[in-house]
Design an enzyme around this catalytic site. Structure first.
Site, PDB file in Angstrom:
ATOM      1  CD1 TRP A   1       6.673   6.042  -5.873  1.00  0.00           C
ATOM      2  CD2 TRP A   1       5.285   5.473  -7.535  1.00  0.00           C
ATOM      3  NE1 TRP A   1       6.271   4.744  -5.671  1.00  0.00           N
ATOM      4  CE2 TRP A   1       5.422   4.359  -6.671  1.00  0.00           C
ATOM      5  CE3 TRP A   1       4.453   5.344  -8.645  1.00  0.00           C
ATOM      6  CZ2 TRP A   1       4.770   3.151  -6.887  1.00  0.00           C
ATOM      7  CZ3 TRP A   1       3.796   4.143  -8.858  1.00  0.00           C
ATOM      8  CH2 TRP A   1       3.959   3.054  -7.998  1.00  0.00           C
TER       9      TRP A   1
ATOM     10  CD  GLU B   1       3.466  11.426 -28.029  1.00  0.00           C
ATOM     11  OE1 GLU B   1       4.281  12.115 -28.683  1.00  0.00           O
ATOM     12  OE2 GLU B   1       2.403  11.002 -28.493  1.00  0.00           O
TER      13      GLU B   1
ATOM     14  CE  LYS C   1       6.938   1.943 -21.159  1.00  0.00           C
ATOM     15  NZ  LYS C   1       7.831   3.053 -20.859  1.00  0.00           N
TER      16      LYS C   1
ATOM     17  CE1 TYR D   1       5.727   8.358  -3.639  1.00  0.00           C
ATOM     18  CE2 TYR D   1       5.969  10.458  -4.727  1.00  0.00           C
ATOM     19  CZ  TYR D   1       5.176   9.418  -4.298  1.00  0.00           C
ATOM     20  OH  TYR D   1       3.820   9.445  -4.549  1.00  0.00           O
TER      21      TYR D   1
ATOM     22  CD  GLN E   1      12.487   4.190 -14.270  1.00  0.00           C
ATOM     23  OE1 GLN E   1      11.587   4.795 -13.692  1.00  0.00           O
ATOM     24  NE2 GLN E   1      12.279   3.520 -15.383  1.00  0.00           N
TER      25      GLN E   1
HETATM   26  P1  NDP Z   1       1.973   6.891 -14.865  1.00  0.00           P
HETATM   27  O1  NDP Z   1       0.938   5.855 -14.642  1.00  0.00           O
HETATM   28  O2  NDP Z   1       1.703   7.891 -15.939  1.00  0.00           O
HETATM   29  O3  NDP Z   1       3.360   6.142 -15.138  1.00  0.00           O
HETATM   30  C1  NDP Z   1       4.489   6.881 -15.500  1.00  0.00           C
HETATM   31  C2  NDP Z   1       5.515   5.955 -16.133  1.00  0.00           C
HETATM   32  O4  NDP Z   1       5.002   5.439 -17.371  1.00  0.00           O
HETATM   33  C3  NDP Z   1       6.782   6.713 -16.506  1.00  0.00           C
HETATM   34  O5  NDP Z   1       7.662   6.833 -15.432  1.00  0.00           O
HETATM   35  C4  NDP Z   1       7.302   5.853 -17.647  1.00  0.00           C
HETATM   36  O6  NDP Z   1       7.905   4.706 -17.057  1.00  0.00           O
HETATM   37  C5  NDP Z   1       6.014   5.467 -18.369  1.00  0.00           C
HETATM   38  N1  NDP Z   1       5.612   6.480 -19.374  1.00  0.00           N
HETATM   39  C6  NDP Z   1       5.136   7.731 -19.150  1.00  0.00           C
HETATM   40  N2  NDP Z   1       4.865   8.365 -20.301  1.00  0.00           N
HETATM   41  C7  NDP Z   1       5.144   7.507 -21.286  1.00  0.00           C
HETATM   42  C8  NDP Z   1       5.068   7.589 -22.702  1.00  0.00           C
HETATM   43  N3  NDP Z   1       4.625   8.697 -23.321  1.00  0.00           N
HETATM   44  N4  NDP Z   1       5.438   6.501 -23.432  1.00  0.00           N
HETATM   45  C9  NDP Z   1       5.880   5.383 -22.821  1.00  0.00           C
HETATM   46  N5  NDP Z   1       5.998   5.248 -21.480  1.00  0.00           N
HETATM   47  C10 NDP Z   1       5.624   6.301 -20.715  1.00  0.00           C
HETATM   48  O7  NDP Z   1       2.198   7.765 -13.556  1.00  0.00           O
HETATM   49  P2  NDP Z   1       2.949   7.379 -12.166  1.00  0.00           P
HETATM   50  O8  NDP Z   1       2.599   6.025 -11.723  1.00  0.00           O
HETATM   51  O9  NDP Z   1       4.382   7.744 -12.298  1.00  0.00           O
HETATM   52  O10 NDP Z   1       2.241   8.415 -11.195  1.00  0.00           O
HETATM   53  C11 NDP Z   1       2.411   9.824 -11.383  1.00  0.00           C
HETATM   54  C12 NDP Z   1       2.699  10.475 -10.050  1.00  0.00           C
HETATM   55  O11 NDP Z   1       1.603  10.277  -9.176  1.00  0.00           O
HETATM   56  C13 NDP Z   1       3.906   9.928  -9.267  1.00  0.00           C
HETATM   57  O12 NDP Z   1       5.131  10.428  -9.724  1.00  0.00           O
HETATM   58  C14 NDP Z   1       3.587  10.403  -7.876  1.00  0.00           C
HETATM   59  O13 NDP Z   1       3.900  11.770  -7.736  1.00  0.00           O
HETATM   60  C15 NDP Z   1       2.079  10.239  -7.825  1.00  0.00           C
HETATM   61  N6  NDP Z   1       1.711   8.942  -7.192  1.00  0.00           N
HETATM   62  C16 NDP Z   1       1.046   9.002  -6.003  1.00  0.00           C
HETATM   63  C17 NDP Z   1       0.664   7.867  -5.348  1.00  0.00           C
HETATM   64  C18 NDP Z   1      -0.070   7.985  -4.061  1.00  0.00           C
HETATM   65  O14 NDP Z   1      -0.248   6.981  -3.363  1.00  0.00           O
HETATM   66  N7  NDP Z   1      -0.507   9.147  -3.674  1.00  0.00           N
HETATM   67  C19 NDP Z   1       0.979   6.532  -5.874  1.00  0.00           C
HETATM   68  C20 NDP Z   1       1.659   6.564  -7.161  1.00  0.00           C
HETATM   69  C21 NDP Z   1       1.993   7.729  -7.772  1.00  0.00           C
HETATM   70  P3  NDP Z   1       9.036   3.802 -17.780  1.00  0.00           P
HETATM   71  O15 NDP Z   1       9.699   4.644 -18.845  1.00  0.00           O
HETATM   72  O16 NDP Z   1       9.927   3.376 -16.695  1.00  0.00           O
HETATM   73  O17 NDP Z   1       8.272   2.665 -18.367  1.00  0.00           O
END
Ligand code: NDP
Length: 329
Positions: free
Chosen positions: A23, A297, A222, A56, A29
């Protein structure tokens, strides 16, 4: 640490406790090369589930993931790939979204084409559709399984009542019911996973693939001191997500959590993800990452679980102050 695997609900499908989602990253991105390095690292370190959805990047995320799967040529029996239908890919006509037989059938065909796959392992109803009878949706999912287009199906952000309605109808008609729900779950969103679904883990055996374990990055810490550049919550068009995720109240909590992290010698993302993994009703934590270093990480959460003793969990609870309460009977 070795990856652990779990049965997804009462099904025989073994899913890795960490998984990878696409997502906002794949086809949007991040570059396709970065997406490939994330999938490569994930797969080589035991992740067997890749999560996706029609909406997505409006179909592009599935195309990117499908092209990577094709290029890698990993054995088809070694990974699980999902899609979700409900939101469509941008078409505004009433038949282009929802959970009607028409949309589910067409969305599944279209997803398979974009992925260049013969079948999906998991197919989710991305949201409940108040305009389609649950019976029609259950029948269609069953038929898609019979046609060999999908193997298992589930729901996302459905209520316990809606999930049970689907189960009841499936049971009465000897159809295959849903095995899994995909809810939001993180230190700030706990109600559904910890209270609402409590009974149905035991009865129908619900599995969960939880999303946004880091609350879109807030729980990585962060955003604590300043608003960093080039991150999700600063992306154009995601003002709604920033508004929802980035609040002073949350930052205050994360600041307290980071003190605890210092004591434990863990990073904030690792603590936050390990906390999700500690919940035995979480089948898999879907990770999101925009950079390989983040994924690397985040993998440390697997071995960090043992540091979250009951004493540490208690300290976390005292910081969060949001333990959902079971209704009194
Ligand atoms: P998170 O809440 O873990 O957010 C992930 C984002 O956080 C990354 O893309 C990055 O963004 C940042 N991040 C991740 N790890 C780190 C780190 N170690 N240090 C600093 N920043 C970090 O999960 P998502 O919101 O991406 O959700 C995970 C998955 O769940 C999605 O990909 C999708 O498959 C699913 N999903 C399903 C939904 C549904 O309605 N069913 C809705 C939303 C998600 P950045 O670097 O840009 O800051």
């Amino acid at each position: 640490m070795e990856m652990q695997y779990n049965n997804l609900g009462k099904s025989g499908l073994q899913v890795s406790r960490l998984s990878l989602g696409s997502w906002l990253t794949f086809g949007k991105q991040i570059s396709d090369d970065s997406a490939e390095s994330l999938m490569d690292y994930a797969y080589n370190n035991g992740i067997n589930f890749f999560d996706n959805a029609e909406i997505y990047a409006r179909g592009k995320s599935e195309e990117v993931m499908g092209a990577i799967l094709k290029k890698k040529a990993w054995s088809r029996d070694s990974y699980i790939v999902s899609s979700k239908a409900f939101f469509g890919i941008g078409g505004e006509l009433p038949t282009q979204k929802g959970l009607s037989r028409k949309h589910l059938f067409e969305a599944c065909e279209a997803a398979l084409k974009r992925f260049q796959l013969d079948y999906l392992d998991l197919y989710f109803c991305h949201r409940p559709d108040k305009q389609t009878p649950i019976e029609e949706t259950v029948w269609t999912m069953h038929q898609l399984i019979m046609q060999g287009k999908i193997l298992y199906w589930g729901t996302s952000e459905w209520s316990a009542q809606e999930i049970m309605e689907a189960h009841l109808f499936a049971k009465q008609n000897h159809l295959i019911g849903p095995i899994v729900e995909q809810p939001e779950y993180n230190m700030f969103a706990r109600e559904k996973v910890e209270v609402e679904f409590d009974q149905i883990y035991k009865t129908v055996g619900l599995g969960t693939t939880i999303w946004s374990p880091l609350a879109s990055g807030i729980l990585s810490g962060k955003y604590n001191d300043q608003f960093p550049k080039g991150t999700r919550l600063g992306m154009e068009g995601l003002e709604w997500l920033k508004e929802r995720s980035f609040t002073q109240e949350r930052i205050d909590v994360v600041l307290k959590l980071s003190e605890l992290c210092k004591e434990l010698g863990l990073s904030l993302p690792v603590l936050s993800l390990a906390w999700c993994l500690k919940n035995p009703n979480v089948s898999t934590v879907i990770l999101g990452a925009s950079k390989l270093e983040q994924l690397q990480e985040n993998f440390k959460a697997l071995e960090a679980q043992h540091l979250l003793t009951s004493d540490v969990m208690h300290k976390i609870e005292e910081i969060l102050q949001n333990k959902p309460i079971f209704p009194a009977y």
